[in-house]
Design an enzyme around this catalytic site. Structure first.
Site, PDB file in Angstrom:
ATOM      1  N   ASP A 213      21.005 -17.975 -47.792  1.00 38.44           N
ATOM      2  CA  ASP A 213      21.110 -18.613 -46.476  1.00 38.44           C
ATOM      3  C   ASP A 213      20.703 -20.087 -46.587  1.00 38.44           C
ATOM      4  O   ASP A 213      19.977 -20.480 -47.514  1.00 38.44           O
ATOM      5  CB  ASP A 213      20.178 -17.920 -45.468  1.00 38.44           C
ATOM      6  CG  ASP A 213      20.552 -16.469 -45.261  1.00 38.44           C
ATOM      7  OD1 ASP A 213      21.712 -16.104 -45.535  1.00 38.44           O
ATOM      8  OD2 ASP A 213      19.670 -15.698 -44.832  1.00 38.44           O
TER       9      ASP A 213
HETATM   10  N1  URA Z   1      18.146 -12.051 -47.820  1.00 39.57           N
HETATM   11  C1  URA Z   1      18.249 -12.892 -46.767  1.00 39.57           C
HETATM   12  O1  URA Z   1      17.882 -12.532 -45.648  1.00 39.57           O
HETATM   13  N2  URA Z   1      18.731 -14.119 -46.973  1.00 39.57           N
HETATM   14  C2  URA Z   1      19.143 -14.560 -48.191  1.00 39.57           C
HETATM   15  O2  URA Z   1      19.588 -15.689 -48.331  1.00 39.57           O
HETATM   16  C3  URA Z   1      19.025 -13.664 -49.280  1.00 39.57           C
HETATM   17  C4  URA Z   1      18.528 -12.425 -49.050  1.00 39.57           C
END
Ligand code: URA
Length: 260
Positions: free
Chosen positions: A121
């Site tokens: 993310d």
């Molecule tokens: N889990 C998440 O919530 N976000 C990520 O970027 C990777 C794993």
């Protein structure tokens, strides 16, 4: 440089893609001893013919069968592998017209057309493997192969044993099964905790969704490893490094998962 390596580089340089069978198996991640064992025990065939000779010439595009699994010969020399420490604020796509900070900006000096093995993310930092090896991307990201991704998370809210047991057992969120393989408390405060979390499925926003389900909120998330590739290779945010040597050997060993 070994004579074999010299021959391969020369042949490839001249556009003649040939490699010795034993060397090719090593490129797939088998040790030299294992490669010989597979060849001498008759478990390798090329274009339907059993080959028990390690020095047999294999060509790009031929059909090779190892332990009953068939694949098309593709040479490693054309693949490159990088690890990036993704900084906060960047999306994990190469192009996104709505975003100012994409991977393209971080990969300015990388000439090869690499793609990320999965996504982090925008607010998540840490290990992101990039390669033009599609098979490896598939292994690193597909839930089927269960390659470990380890995260350090700062989670707000009370974290008790029941919550941790629940996420280890797994939950159903939006019709999807989410689970964490392991979780360890590194630090526990009054209304927060720092946790080490091992994930194996690679579902979208999986860490955040798991904790939201049990009434907590992930406020910081950092991926410290993906398979054998560790953040120690790129300790600074934004840093990129070519994966080579023993790290590459370990990474390519994952390809054996596919032939099992
Ligand atoms: N889990 C998440 O919530 N976000 C990520 O970027 C990777 C794993």
């Amino acid at each position: 440089m070994l004579l074999v390596d010299w021959c391969i580089i020369n042949l490839i340089g001249k556009g003649v893609d040939i490699i010795k069978l034993q060397k090719y198996l090593q490129q797939l991640g088998y040790s030299r001893r294992k490669a010989d064992e597979l060849i001498f025990s008759g478990r390798v065939s090329v274009n339907g013919k059993k080959i028990e000779e390690p020095w047999y010439d294999v060509k790009e595009g031929e059909e090779i069968k190892i332990n009953k699994k068939t694949q098309i010969v593709k040479f490693k020399e054309k693949f490159v592998y990088y690890v990036l420490n993704k900084p906060k604020g960047y999306v994990s796509s190469l192009y996104d017209p709505k975003e100012k900070k994409t991977l393209k900006h971080l990969l300015k000096n990388i000439k090869e057309p690499v793609k990320p093995a999965g996504r982090l993310d925008k607010d998540v930092t840490g290990v992101l493997i990039l390669t033009n090896d599609g098979d490896l991307i598939n292994i690193l990201t597909s839930a089927k192969y269960e390659v470990e991704k380890v995260y350090i998370a700062k989670v707000k809210g009370v974290i008790d044993r029941e919550k941790l047991e629940e996420i280890k057992k797994g939950i159903i969120d939006e019709g999807e099964f989410l689970v964490c393989k392991d979780v360890t408390v590194l630090e526990a405060g009054f209304d927060y905790a720092i946790l080490r979390i091992v994930m194996i499925k690679g579902k979208k926003h999986e860490v955040k969704r798991l904790f939201k389900y049990v009434g907590s909120k992930v406020v910081e998330l950092r991926r410290i490893s993906h398979g054998p590739i560790n953040i120690s290779l790129v300790p600074k945010p934004g840093q990129i490094k070519k994966i080579e040597g023993k790290w590459l050997e370990k990474l390519l060993k994952l390809k054996q998962l596919k032939s099992k």
